[in-house]
Scaffold this active site. Structure first.
Site: not given
Length: 106
Positions: A31, A34
């Site tokens: 991600c 993230c």
């Protein structure tokens, strides 16, 4: 102090039974948003001893991720007294994240 990793096995002890508010970063290694929010949360952890900041790898810990209905990453959740009281979905710049967490920061 940076955010520490929490697993399905340690979530109850580290988060639900904590005596102070816990900010939980649900993330995954693939991600990209993230990866952008992770250092921001480390800075917040280092600067605010009144809260704990932990990270849950959603891929490796599906039980707790499913229990709290996390379907998008990153999801940043706040737990107090064993309850999830706030969840923010998506990466945010530090000033916005600090505003989102302001109720729990001194």
């Amino acid at each position: 102090m940076s955010a520490r990793a929490v697993t399905d096995a340690s979530f109850e002890a580290e988060v639900l039974k904590s005596d102070k508010p816990v900010v939980v970063d649900f993330w995954a290694p693939w991600c990209m948003p993230c990866k952008k929010v992770s250092p921001i949360l480390d800075e917040i952890a280092a600067g605010h001893s009144e809260i704990s900041v932990v990270k849950v790898n959603a891929d490796e810990n599906p039980q707790v991720t499913a229990t709290y209905g996390v379907t998008s990453l990153p999801t940043i959740a706040v737990f107090t007294n064993g309850e999830m009281v706030k969840a923010v979905v998506g990466a945010r710049p530090k000033p916005k994240l600090l505003r989102d967490l302001s109720d729990w920061l001194a």
